[in-house]
Scaffold this motif. Sequence first.
Motif, PDB file in Angstrom:
ATOM      1  N   ALA A 140     -21.061   9.403  25.118  1.00  0.00           N
ATOM      2  CA  ALA A 140     -20.646   8.591  23.962  1.00  0.00           C
ATOM      3  C   ALA A 140     -19.379   7.738  24.179  1.00  0.00           C
ATOM      4  CB  ALA A 140     -20.529   9.575  22.638  1.00  0.00           C
ATOM      5  N   VAL A 141     -18.505   8.577  25.043  1.00  0.00           N
ATOM      6  CA  VAL A 141     -17.237   7.679  25.433  1.00  0.00           C
ATOM      7  C   VAL A 141     -17.461   6.740  26.137  1.00  0.00           C
ATOM      8  CG1 VAL A 141     -15.047   8.194  26.694  1.00  0.00           C
ATOM      9  CG2 VAL A 141     -15.734   9.862  25.059  1.00  0.00           C
ATOM     10  N   TYR A 142     -18.458   6.868  27.345  1.00  0.00           N
ATOM     11  CA  TYR A 142     -18.495   5.793  27.924  1.00  0.00           C
ATOM     12  C   TYR A 142     -19.213   4.535  27.568  1.00  0.00           C
ATOM     13  CZ  TYR A 142     -18.462   9.636  31.833  1.00  0.00           C
ATOM     14  OH  TYR A 142     -17.707  10.659  32.647  1.00  0.00           O
ATOM     15  N   SER A 143     -20.053   4.950  26.495  1.00  0.00           N
ATOM     16  CA  SER A 143     -20.901   3.976  25.802  1.00  0.00           C
ATOM     17  C   SER A 143     -19.969   3.208  24.738  1.00  0.00           C
ATOM     18  CB  SER A 143     -22.113   4.407  24.775  1.00  0.00           C
ATOM     19  OG  SER A 143     -22.992   5.115  25.770  1.00  0.00           O
ATOM     20  N   ILE A 144     -18.985   3.888  23.985  1.00  0.00           N
ATOM     21  CA  ILE A 144     -18.087   3.098  23.291  1.00  0.00           C
ATOM     22  C   ILE A 144     -17.337   2.293  23.887  1.00  0.00           C
ATOM     23  CG2 ILE A 144     -16.244   3.597  21.658  1.00  0.00           C
ATOM     24  CD1 ILE A 144     -17.809   6.062  20.686  1.00  0.00           C
ATOM     25  N   CYS A 145     -16.542   2.863  24.871  1.00  0.00           N
ATOM     26  CA  CYS A 145     -15.638   1.982  25.596  1.00  0.00           C
ATOM     27  C   CYS A 145     -16.307   0.779  26.406  1.00  0.00           C
ATOM     28  CB  CYS A 145     -14.750   3.079  26.720  1.00  0.00           C
ATOM     29  SG  CYS A 145     -13.872   4.247  26.161  1.00  0.00           S
ATOM     30  N   PHE A 146     -17.344   1.174  26.857  1.00  0.00           N
ATOM     31  CA  PHE A 146     -18.051  -0.125  27.756  1.00  0.00           C
ATOM     32  C   PHE A 146     -18.381  -1.148  26.463  1.00  0.00           C
ATOM     33  CE2 PHE A 146     -22.292  -2.068  28.359  1.00  0.00           C
ATOM     34  CZ  PHE A 146     -22.090  -2.860  29.431  1.00  0.00           C
ATOM     35  N   ILE A 147     -18.925  -0.861  25.426  1.00  0.00           N
ATOM     36  CA  ILE A 147     -19.367  -1.751  24.360  1.00  0.00           C
ATOM     37  C   ILE A 147     -18.171  -2.583  23.913  1.00  0.00           C
ATOM     38  CG2 ILE A 147     -20.342  -2.275  21.887  1.00  0.00           C
ATOM     39  CD1 ILE A 147     -22.095   0.232  22.564  1.00  0.00           C
ATOM     40  N   ILE A 148     -16.985  -1.879  23.638  1.00  0.00           N
ATOM     41  CA  ILE A 148     -15.642  -2.421  23.122  1.00  0.00           C
ATOM     42  C   ILE A 148     -15.153  -3.415  24.108  1.00  0.00           C
ATOM     43  CG2 ILE A 148     -13.446  -2.337  22.111  1.00  0.00           C
ATOM     44  CD1 ILE A 148     -14.372   0.351  20.934  1.00  0.00           C
ATOM     45  N   THR A 149     -14.995  -2.998  25.447  1.00  0.00           N
ATOM     46  CA  THR A 149     -14.770  -3.937  26.649  1.00  0.00           C
ATOM     47  C   THR A 149     -15.506  -5.109  26.884  1.00  0.00           C
ATOM     48  OG1 THR A 149     -13.695  -1.747  27.559  1.00  0.00           O
ATOM     49  CG2 THR A 149     -14.048  -3.804  28.904  1.00  0.00           C
ATOM     50  N   LEU A 150     -16.863  -4.943  26.827  1.00  0.00           N
ATOM     51  CA  LEU A 150     -17.755  -6.120  26.838  1.00  0.00           C
ATOM     52  C   LEU A 150     -17.716  -6.971  25.699  1.00  0.00           C
ATOM     53  CD1 LEU A 150     -19.949  -7.154  28.536  1.00  0.00           C
ATOM     54  CD2 LEU A 150     -21.598  -6.176  27.184  1.00  0.00           C
ATOM     55  N   LEU A 151     -17.509  -6.537  24.528  1.00  0.00           N
ATOM     56  CA  LEU A 151     -17.229  -7.504  23.563  1.00  0.00           C
ATOM     57  C   LEU A 151     -15.708  -8.076  23.619  1.00  0.00           C
ATOM     58  CD1 LEU A 151     -18.330  -5.565  20.318  1.00  0.00           C
ATOM     59  CD2 LEU A 151     -19.485  -7.303  21.444  1.00  0.00           C
ATOM     60  N   ILE A 152     -14.794  -7.730  24.170  1.00  0.00           N
ATOM     61  CA  ILE A 152     -13.603  -8.332  24.316  1.00  0.00           C
ATOM     62  C   ILE A 152     -13.612  -9.213  25.516  1.00  0.00           C
ATOM     63  CG2 ILE A 152     -11.202  -7.966  25.515  1.00  0.00           C
ATOM     64  CD1 ILE A 152     -11.228  -4.953  24.075  1.00  0.00           C
ATOM     65  N   ILE A 153     -14.376  -9.190  26.389  1.00  0.00           N
ATOM     66  CA  ILE A 153     -14.808 -10.331  27.534  1.00  0.00           C
ATOM     67  C   ILE A 153     -15.541 -11.380  26.979  1.00  0.00           C
ATOM     68  CG2 ILE A 153     -15.834 -10.423  29.688  1.00  0.00           C
ATOM     69  CD1 ILE A 153     -15.215  -7.647  30.394  1.00  0.00           C
ATOM     70  N   ILE A 154     -16.509 -11.027  26.281  1.00  0.00           N
ATOM     71  CA  ILE A 154     -17.457 -11.933  25.701  1.00  0.00           C
ATOM     72  C   ILE A 154     -16.792 -12.883  24.596  1.00  0.00           C
ATOM     73  CG2 ILE A 154     -19.364 -12.463  24.150  1.00  0.00           C
ATOM     74  CD1 ILE A 154     -20.604 -10.153  25.543  1.00  0.00           C
TER      75      ILE A 154
ATOM     76  N   ASN B 234      -6.249   0.401  24.343  1.00  0.00           N
ATOM     77  CA  ASN B 234      -6.285   0.801  25.794  1.00  0.00           C
ATOM     78  C   ASN B 234      -5.728   2.441  25.617  1.00  0.00           C
ATOM     79  OD1 ASN B 234      -6.996  -1.348  27.005  1.00  0.00           O
ATOM     80  ND2 ASN B 234      -5.083  -2.314  26.910  1.00  0.00           N
ATOM     81  N   PHE B 235      -4.899   2.481  24.628  1.00  0.00           N
ATOM     82  CA  PHE B 235      -4.297   4.006  24.423  1.00  0.00           C
ATOM     83  C   PHE B 235      -5.327   4.531  24.074  1.00  0.00           C
ATOM     84  CE2 PHE B 235      -2.073   7.101  21.811  1.00  0.00           C
ATOM     85  CZ  PHE B 235      -1.501   7.648  22.707  1.00  0.00           C
ATOM     86  N   LEU B 236      -6.409   4.417  23.295  1.00  0.00           N
ATOM     87  CA  LEU B 236      -7.544   5.344  22.440  1.00  0.00           C
ATOM     88  C   LEU B 236      -8.586   5.678  23.587  1.00  0.00           C
ATOM     89  CD1 LEU B 236      -8.850   6.813  20.064  1.00  0.00           C
ATOM     90  CD2 LEU B 236      -9.970   4.557  19.624  1.00  0.00           C
ATOM     91  N   ALA B 237      -8.784   4.384  24.336  1.00  0.00           N
ATOM     92  CA  ALA B 237      -9.627   4.640  25.513  1.00  0.00           C
ATOM     93  C   ALA B 237      -9.213   5.476  26.644  1.00  0.00           C
ATOM     94  CB  ALA B 237     -10.011   3.153  26.137  1.00  0.00           C
ATOM     95  N   LEU B 238      -7.774   5.551  26.808  1.00  0.00           N
ATOM     96  CA  LEU B 238      -7.046   6.307  27.909  1.00  0.00           C
ATOM     97  C   LEU B 238      -7.385   7.761  27.145  1.00  0.00           C
ATOM     98  CD1 LEU B 238      -5.444   6.718  30.510  1.00  0.00           C
ATOM     99  CD2 LEU B 238      -3.545   6.505  28.893  1.00  0.00           C
ATOM    100  N   LEU B 239      -7.125   8.128  26.171  1.00  0.00           N
ATOM    101  CA  LEU B 239      -7.198   9.514  25.540  1.00  0.00           C
ATOM    102  C   LEU B 239      -8.625   9.927  25.956  1.00  0.00           C
ATOM    103  CD1 LEU B 239      -4.949   9.451  22.475  1.00  0.00           C
ATOM    104  CD2 LEU B 239      -4.473  10.301  24.954  1.00  0.00           C
ATOM    105  N   MET B 240      -9.725   9.093  25.386  1.00  0.00           N
ATOM    106  CA  MET B 240     -11.123   9.387  25.422  1.00  0.00           C
ATOM    107  C   MET B 240     -11.668   9.736  26.936  1.00  0.00           C
ATOM    108  SD  MET B 240     -12.415   6.780  22.582  1.00  0.00           S
ATOM    109  CE  MET B 240     -14.122   7.068  22.648  1.00  0.00           C
ATOM    110  N   TYR B 241     -11.083   8.704  27.848  1.00  0.00           N
ATOM    111  CA  TYR B 241     -11.485   9.302  29.308  1.00  0.00           C
ATOM    112  C   TYR B 241     -10.743  10.149  29.788  1.00  0.00           C
ATOM    113  CZ  TYR B 241     -14.423   5.589  30.649  1.00  0.00           C
ATOM    114  OH  TYR B 241     -15.575   4.702  31.005  1.00  0.00           O
ATOM    115  N   LEU B 242      -9.715  10.777  29.449  1.00  0.00           N
ATOM    116  CA  LEU B 242      -8.832  11.752  29.566  1.00  0.00           C
ATOM    117  C   LEU B 242      -9.728  13.131  29.422  1.00  0.00           C
ATOM    118  CD1 LEU B 242      -6.300  12.833  31.162  1.00  0.00           C
ATOM    119  CD2 LEU B 242      -5.115  13.064  28.988  1.00  0.00           C
TER     120      LEU B 242
END
Length: 279
Positions: free
Chosen positions: A179-193, A215-223
Amino acid sequence: VNLRALTSWVGIARLFAVVLSCLAFSLVASTGHFEGPYGTWCMFTWCFCFAVTLMVLLLELLELYPLLPLSWDDFTSAFSMLAALMVFTSSVVFPATFISSPCSSNQCARQAVATTASFLCFLAYAVEVALTRAKPGDISSFLSTVPGLLKVFEAYVACLIFSLLDQYNREPGLVWCVAVYSICFIITLLIIIFTIGRCLTYIPCPLEKMLVGYNFLALLMYLTTTVLWPLYSFRGRSRPDPCDRNCWWNKHLGVTFLTIFNLIAYLVDLVYSTRMVFV
């Protein structure tokens, strides 16, 4: 006609990328030995990068890119970073999968030359990334800045993680990691698009501070995934013998290292984004 599109250092790097990617997929196609998902991925990478880079050169040569409804600098910066990552992956995966030792046949020689051309193509894209990277204080093109390039890196690494996911439905900890991989990927991809499509200006909140918060939230989730993924993947389970490329243990180990790579990327992204906004 804008001849500078071909004679500038960036144009020369793109010409080298076009020639080398064409050489790589032509040599591999001539062997007829690129079956399976790994061979298909490598051929797709070389053909895709060749086609898009050639299109970029033609649009800049004919000065047609201003007619496109997108941020051209952001698009070219994101693509060069993506192409560098894709070609580098192919330069590692192809020889590891298809070249055997000893290499004495004509087919093996062509595969070795294709691998060399692929690695040189990666260097050409890396030079383009270095030449087009925004200088300190220049924020006219977000995806050419360090945080923007890291966004492309983070999304690509997430794609590699998805390609290795296997046997994770049994444990709730692994489901959380996916779920973390998916959420961070979707948000990052939307930022790029949204950046390429010039849509970020329509967001009704301070964009720079929002990116720092994400970025702070994604860092905590990936941690959390850095701890939970290896804990739930390898707890009470030893490495099978034999264990080939498709073995679950190797795939889960690959996901572990890729998770660490993305954790470091989000950490560096947070540091640079904070400096850009507050310093």
